[in-house]
Write an enzyme that holds these catalytic residues in place. Sequence first.
Site, PDB file in Angstrom:
ATOM      1  N   VAL A  95       0.791  -1.260  -0.116  1.00 22.63           N
ATOM      2  CA  VAL A  95       0.002  -0.134   0.024  1.00 22.63           C
ATOM      3  C   VAL A  95       0.624   0.737  -0.191  1.00 22.63           C
ATOM      4  O   VAL A  95       0.448   2.478   0.010  1.00 22.63           O
ATOM      5  CB  VAL A  95      -0.898   0.458   1.534  1.00 22.63           C
ATOM      6  CG1 VAL A  95      -1.935  -1.281   1.037  1.00 22.63           C
ATOM      7  CG2 VAL A  95      -0.317  -0.534   2.682  1.00 22.63           C
ATOM      8  N   LYS A  96       2.014   0.937   0.232  1.00 23.23           N
ATOM      9  CA  LYS A  96       3.045   2.559   0.779  1.00 23.23           C
ATOM     10  C   LYS A  96       2.210   3.913   1.670  1.00 23.23           C
ATOM     11  O   LYS A  96       2.755   4.499   0.244  1.00 23.23           O
ATOM     12  CB  LYS A  96       3.594   2.901  -0.565  1.00 23.23           C
ATOM     13  CG  LYS A  96       3.997   1.254  -1.552  1.00 23.23           C
ATOM     14  CD  LYS A  96       4.867   1.916  -2.957  1.00 23.23           C
ATOM     15  CE  LYS A  96       5.959   0.297  -3.699  1.00 23.23           C
ATOM     16  NZ  LYS A  96       5.371  -0.052  -4.056  1.00 23.23           N
ATOM     17  N   ARG A  97       1.866   3.251   2.364  1.00 24.00           N
ATOM     18  CA  ARG A  97       1.099   4.402   2.769  1.00 24.00           C
ATOM     19  C   ARG A  97       2.522   5.554   3.774  1.00 24.00           C
ATOM     20  O   ARG A  97       3.113   4.388   4.431  1.00 24.00           O
ATOM     21  CB  ARG A  97      -0.160   4.309   3.953  1.00 24.00           C
ATOM     22  CG  ARG A  97      -0.896   3.489   3.189  1.00 24.00           C
ATOM     23  CD  ARG A  97      -1.687   4.243   1.907  1.00 24.00           C
ATOM     24  NE  ARG A  97      -3.409   3.453   1.444  1.00 24.00           N
ATOM     25  CZ  ARG A  97      -3.217   3.032   0.441  1.00 24.00           C
ATOM     26  NH1 ARG A  97      -2.481   2.854  -0.302  1.00 24.00           N
ATOM     27  NH2 ARG A  97      -4.667   2.842   0.341  1.00 24.00           N
TER      28      ARG A  97
END
Lengths: 273, 273
Positions: A95-97
Amino acid sequence: MIPFGSRLHAAIADRGPLCVGIDPHAGLLSDWGLGDDVAGLETFALEVVEAIAPYVSVVKPQSAFFERFGSRGIAVLERVIAQSRAAGALVLLDVKRGDIGSTSQAYADAYLDPTSPLASDAITVSPFLGFGSLDPIVETARTHGAGLFVLALTSNKEGPEVQHARVDGVAGGGTVAGLMLDHLRRLNAEASPLGSFGAVVGATIGSTDEDLAFNGPVLAPGFGAQGGTIADVRRLFGAAAAVLPSSSRDVLRLQDPDVMRDFVVRTNDELRS
Amino acid sequence: MIPFGSRLHAAIADRGPLCVGIDPHAGLLSDWGLGDDVAGLETFALEVVEAIAPYVSVVKPQSAFFERFGSRGIAVLERVIAQSRAAGALVLLDVKRGDIGSTSQAYADAYLDPTSPLASDAITVSPFLGFGSLDPIVETARTHGAGLFVLALTSNKEGPEVQHARVDGVAGGGTVAGLMLDHLRRLNAEASPLGSFGAVVGATIGSTDEDLAFNGPVLAPGFGAQGGTIADVRRLFGAAAAVLPSSSRDVLRLQDPDVMRDFVVRTNDELRS
């Protein structure tokens, strides 16, 4: 709760290190003879999970391809996560949040709290707001025995302008990527046999001066169809505590469940030989 | 399709520059006497939209607080976006996404393609993988007249280790933040009256040597309850082509719809006086 690093270490010993990315982009759905819609997404993703999740240590769904279909796509992602875990795979949700304060906490709640419908074993995170901005996510991961993979040194050609930038006040003029690895080394210092806080480092970066001995796992995208070989993985990541070579296209293009299963089992055998 | 920058310019002239963040975190739901569940989320978010979306130029929902509730939370977000736009506000969805290649394209499809259930007027994006990794999102924004706000110079204390790092090969030893502003200046060069490619620059950074004249809008979080004043906004962002001071807590804590409406109208009057 057993820490993620310990669970990952055991899973790699049991099944091998291959991480399979579930990346249902429009082109793949078309290749499979499926529509570019929620029904096609669901058929594709759940068939892949059924074929490979009982055989690999880590399944990595790419959230973007589910977000494309809004809430109905996210409902499919919930099933992908639950069924992968039920089949014994660890789920690393890509998700690379990254955010700050209560927003970082909300992302942690969304993806690492066991009561969430999207609860995963680990997620990818992005440190553009500084590594410390991820603290609420780190703390939540510790509480629930979850893991993180922090973007550090990716292999896309646009990455170096940020990741190779020089950090002020670090002895030797360290890079942003090196600083992220230093933060991870600190978080993993006491862990055994493996820390829970990993890094994303591309399998096709060629070479690096960064110190990959940070006692945590490396997620290495770009393995297989994207050019990274087993020799690359061994040469680049010899110092790392554990490496997850990640491949998606190589597996997903095979379509036939038995062929996909045989491919991941054989690749794991090669990676361990 | 009219470019986002032109639409934003007109909206600011019509309603004023205040951007209202919709950040339904657990504490706020509790203050409102609502449960920390999907029903509470929906009541909160839609009441805020009904109260303020007809009066402000930009509404900024924070995706993380909807993601917390999985697919059912995202279904609420879809309604927040649609109802805000129906009330004449531009929706800047705060998602801070960033990836590479087909994954960046998938995020663009998810949030900027008008056929998506989450289609917004603009989104926030994160450039840790390099500004060029966002190219598919930039191109999709151009196609659909949408906008982007790229993280550049945030006011959280952890940000400088990345954003102030020095980029190799840039004359004068430019910073990562400065490089992001340079990329934006290039994208906005031909635009009039305002470019569509904005930056996130904190309202409470105090001062900066970076050149904020990049012909695009600045999203300035931290205005109001978080400490940024109208004087800060004028002093810091005098060179910017347009500024959106962003406030959330100041508005949302008021609860009463009429009081929220009066507050945003009055704040816009003060910002324009």
